[in-house]
Scaffold this motif. Sequence first.
Motif, PDB file in Angstrom:
ATOM      1  N   UNK A 168       0.834  -1.202   0.000  1.00  0.00           N
ATOM      2  CA  UNK A 168       0.000   0.000   0.000  1.00  0.00           C
ATOM      3  C   UNK A 168       0.870   1.253   0.000  1.00  0.00           C
ATOM      4  N   UNK A 169       1.925   1.216   0.805  1.00  0.00           N
ATOM      5  CA  UNK A 169       2.834   2.363   0.868  1.00  0.00           C
ATOM      6  C   UNK A 169       3.502   2.607  -0.479  1.00  0.00           C
ATOM      7  N   UNK A 170       3.854   1.545  -1.189  1.00  0.00           N
ATOM      8  CA  UNK A 170       4.462   1.712  -2.511  1.00  0.00           C
ATOM      9  C   UNK A 170       3.499   2.411  -3.474  1.00  0.00           C
ATOM     10  N   UNK A 171       2.231   2.047  -3.381  1.00  0.00           N
ATOM     11  CA  UNK A 171       1.225   2.680  -4.240  1.00  0.00           C
ATOM     12  C   UNK A 171       1.086   4.157  -3.880  1.00  0.00           C
ATOM     13  N   UNK A 172       1.022   4.465  -2.590  1.00  0.00           N
ATOM     14  CA  UNK A 172       0.938   5.857  -2.150  1.00  0.00           C
ATOM     15  C   UNK A 172       2.132   6.663  -2.665  1.00  0.00           C
ATOM     16  N   UNK A 173       3.319   6.056  -2.586  1.00  0.00           N
ATOM     17  CA  UNK A 173       4.536   6.723  -3.056  1.00  0.00           C
ATOM     18  C   UNK A 173       4.444   7.016  -4.555  1.00  0.00           C
ATOM     19  N   UNK A 174       3.978   6.019  -5.307  1.00  0.00           N
ATOM     20  CA  UNK A 174       3.899   6.183  -6.768  1.00  0.00           C
ATOM     21  C   UNK A 174       2.911   7.270  -7.162  1.00  0.00           C
TER      22      UNK A 174
END
Length: 429
Positions: free
Chosen positions: A391-397
């Motif tokens: 989820x954090x990776x998606x938020x970062x992207x």
Amino acid sequence: MKYITLLLLTTALIISCSNEDEKILNEADYKNYLKTNNSKEIAKAEKELSFWNERIKKDSIQLIELSKSAGMQTKIFQLNASIEQLKNAEKNLTRSALVTNIGKDGKLLALAQNYITQHRFKEAKALVDSARIVAGGEIKAINLVAFDVAMELGDYENAEKILTKETDFSDYNYLIRLGKLEDYKGNLDKTIQHMEAAKAIAESSKQKGLQVWVYTNLADYYGHAGRINDAYNHYLKALAIDPSNSYAKKGIAWIAYSYENNPTEALRIIEAIEKDSKSPDYELLKSEIYESTGDEDSAKEALNNFLSRVSNPSYGDMYGAYLVEIYAGNPETSQQAITIAQKEVNNRPTPMSYDLLAHAYYGNGDYKKALSITQEHVIGKTHEPMAQFHTAQIYKALDMKNELAPIKEELLETSFELGPVTYKEIQNL
């Protein structure tokens, strides 16, 4: 590439940090266990299997022989992870369930448990439902397996209803399942409490199999809670009873790698385990450890070995989650990751399966689709650190800084569970 630890129980958030200065492992504690193997036990089981197989005729009804053969095949699989033995057990259990009228519900349950091991959860549910019809009512053994299947299928509300019917705080099988349910809810303290109660029962019963199982699984939970020394001691407890137990040895290897930052020792332990096991899992773990040391050639070789071995059709969908993680990390295979993840969702519609699907779309560059899946099926529905990381990776992207900040803060406390490779990625979010 990240190694996803396959636990008999699901995981929860941990409060832990790697600390190579605080050494826990003592080689003298476990060095003799690395020299032991279960070859004698396997040979004994194979001899007994041969005995029963010789008495089974192609078209005859021999329930005792079929059941004994399936039991030995299952035991050998448990000893050395031979997928062929698991599949052979399936054949004998299927044949036994088809021809019997006496004790048919028990035969159906045994086959359902075989299917659970193969990640054929919907088929397992159908067998449990059939067993309930044959039994003609509420049977404890059926309810316990029905709970297991419901949890695997993400039917948590029904799972809790089923387990409530069997409430008995003096029963080992009830307590370990209650622990699993509390773990899903994110109540790690309660999970440990119930598992410790199950441990007391197992120790009083002096049943070695129950003791080994609860020691290793309780050790996992202690690790998630940051109680690394307690985890280590319980892996040792399991090995004191079963010196060849690969699960306990793998737990110690993970402590060496993820807590003590000693990849050399971790690899030494894993290579000792591999002498006894046909499981492909260890190749993937070795690949991650090599990656953490910068040895890209060895990491790639181990990863290719894993992929080659799990291509065996007998494994079916057992390694789908692993493959999504691997393929999603490579633009050339990200579409393949989506296909496998969609199948995972169909087979096992849990929040973690949807997380894999979201991660596959993330790997394919479709961040908005990944976010949509995560918001609908993952956020607030699982406490797994890996799901939070994805989820954090998606938020970062998507440059969602306000959403990313708190989740990153929590993830920075999961170094032991997620391991050094993933932890570096967390730090760079």
